[in-house]
Design an enzyme around this catalytic site. Structure first.
Site, PDB file in Angstrom:
ATOM      1  N   ASP A   1       0.818  -1.215   0.000  1.00 55.04           N
ATOM      2  CA  ASP A   1       0.000   0.000   0.000  1.00 55.04           C
ATOM      3  C   ASP A   1       0.852   1.267   0.000  1.00 55.04           C
ATOM      4  O   ASP A   1       2.015   1.255   0.404  1.00 55.04           O
ATOM      5  CB  ASP A   1      -0.934   0.006   1.224  1.00 55.04           C
ATOM      6  CG  ASP A   1      -0.166   0.035   2.553  1.00 55.04           C
ATOM      7  OD1 ASP A   1       0.776  -0.762   2.710  1.00 55.04           O
ATOM      8  OD2 ASP A   1      -0.505   0.866   3.419  1.00 55.04           O
TER       9      ASP A   1
ATOM     10  N   GLU B   1       0.138  -1.103   5.675  1.00 57.11           N
ATOM     11  CA  GLU B   1       1.250  -0.765   6.565  1.00 57.11           C
ATOM     12  C   GLU B   1       1.095   0.677   7.038  1.00 57.11           C
ATOM     13  O   GLU B   1       1.340   1.001   8.196  1.00 57.11           O
ATOM     14  CB  GLU B   1       2.586  -0.944   5.822  1.00 57.11           C
ATOM     15  CG  GLU B   1       3.823  -0.850   6.707  1.00 57.11           C
ATOM     16  CD  GLU B   1       4.355   0.562   6.892  1.00 57.11           C
ATOM     17  OE1 GLU B   1       5.215   0.757   7.767  1.00 57.11           O
ATOM     18  OE2 GLU B   1       3.908   1.489   6.174  1.00 57.11           O
TER      19      GLU B   1
HETATM   20 ZN   LIG Z   1       6.816   2.461   3.913  1.00 58.30          ZN
END
Ligand SMILES: [Zn+2]
Length: 382
Positions: A85, A146
């Site tokens: 992401d 993340e």
């Molecule tokens: Zn990163």
């Protein structure tokens, strides 16, 4: 003149292919929780590279695991990890290659965080396959969300992973940067309740939650508390109208520290001050806290660190061991028994529209991965 140079197959990076993969990946919009499309493209690469692929589904998204069996036995399996992401959408991204650098036209972030890491891992795997290089087992772990607080990593099925060492390509700056320590990160929310009253007719009956919050914010320790510890109040919300003495305010903040005692001391100082001032200002206060992730610290004398140092020297890359103020998937991996170092993927100015990466750094990072895989293959003790 005849060229007698022997080409080291471990250094046979194909920079054009690596660049193509990187550009292919940054063209795909993949903000957190929208990793489907990039994952399907990555799956194609991993299958072409001879890896078996597993999707580990959780609540709002999934992680992508690729497994490559090595021919060499007795070699420590290694995990290579990046996140799929990006911190925000890159819809409409226009990449520009200029002067040895890849950037965008300034309309969006580039998303080299963390697609540079993914491209470098794939290129290293292409070289392994193309050159038929001997290595141990490799696990590729590509996480999701993340940027929303290491959500994908927190939902990994660790029982399904056999690596006890990992390289997380998620640090910015020059190649050779290695993160040996990252802080524990706690967040908190303070909910302050005063008493509402008409501000023009009977202000005496009110107790302003905003005033109390202001006193608290002005008094609690913040900024850099000590060399290992930082604190910040990040948001404040409250009040309803100019003619009402405000009843409610919510403050959110965070504390990060490399040192557990300092963490506790700072937290006590902030919360005690807030409670004391709440009492003095005759408001109620409710404090909720939540640990985002645990910190880690790996010694420079560690053998995995030593191995990386040797690889860097071999490649004429200057290793730079740092302690980092931010968290990454490595915090979660280390907590789950996988010794994980974060290394630079070469991304620069991540999370901004000025984000860029040097073309040569993409290659250097892939070379470093290959160097580490080679060194592990030669080291039966790790
Ligand atoms: Zn990163």
């Amino acid at each position: 003149m005849k060229d007698n140079t022997i080409v080291d197959p471990w250094r046979c990076i194909n920079p054009a292919r690596l660049m193509d993969i990187f550009i292919e990946l940054v063209q795909i919009d993949s903000p957190s929780y929208n990793e489907r499309e990039i994952a399907s493209r990555l799956t194609k690469h991993l299958i072409e590279l001879g890896l078996s692929v597993e999707f580990q589904q959780y609540g709002k998204s999934f992680n992508l695991i690729g497994r490559k069996h090595g021919k060499l036995r007795g070699v420590a399996p290694v995990m290579l990890s990046s996140h799929m992401d990006t911190v925000e959408s890159t819809k409409g991204l226009k990449s520009i290659r200029e002067g040895g650098v890849v950037k965008t036209d300034g309309g969006t972030i580039l998303g080299a965080d963390d697609k540079s890491g993914i491209a470098e891992i794939l290129e290293a795997l292409y070289v392994l396959k193309e050159q038929g290089l001997p290595h141990g087992d490799i696990e590729v772990v590509l996480t999701s969300a993340e940027e929303r607080g290491l959500i994908g990593a927190q939902n990994l099925n660790f029982d399904s992973l056999k690596s006890r060492i990992a390289l997380v390509l998620d640090c910015s700056g020059g190649i050779g940067r290695v993160v040996l320590a990252a802080p524990t990160h706690d967040i908190y929310e303070m909910h302050i309740t005063g008493r509402a009253a008409h501000a023009g007719i009977e202000p005496e009956r009110g107790t302003s939650a905003i005033k109390a919050a202001a006193n608290i914010i002005a008094a609690v320790p913040d900024g850099r508390i000590d060399p290992n510890t930082t604190a910040n109040i990040g948001t404040i919300q409250g009040g309803t109208a100019t003619n009402i003495v405000p009843k409610e305010v919510t403050i959110t903040g965070e504390i990060r520290s490399h040192d557990a005692d300092a963490m506790q001391r700072t937290k006590n100082a902030i919360f005690d001050t807030a409670r004391r001032l709440a009492k003095k200002n005759q408001v109620k206060i409710e404090i909720r806290e939540n640990r985002q992730y645990h910190g880690f610290h790996i010694s420079e004398a560690d053998e995995f660190v030593g191995l990386i140092k040797n690889v860097c020297e071999d490649l004429l890359i200057t290793p730079e061991f740092i302690s980092y103020g931010g968290g990454s998937d490595a915090n979660i991996y280390n907590r789950n028994g996988i010794k994980s170092l974060v290394i630079s993927s070469g991304m620069q100015m991540p999370h901004t529209t000025d984000e860029y990466i040097k073309e040569e750094d993409l290659s250097k990072a892939a070379l470093m991965l290959l160097g580490i895989i080679k060194a592990l293959a030669a080291d039966s003790k790790m």
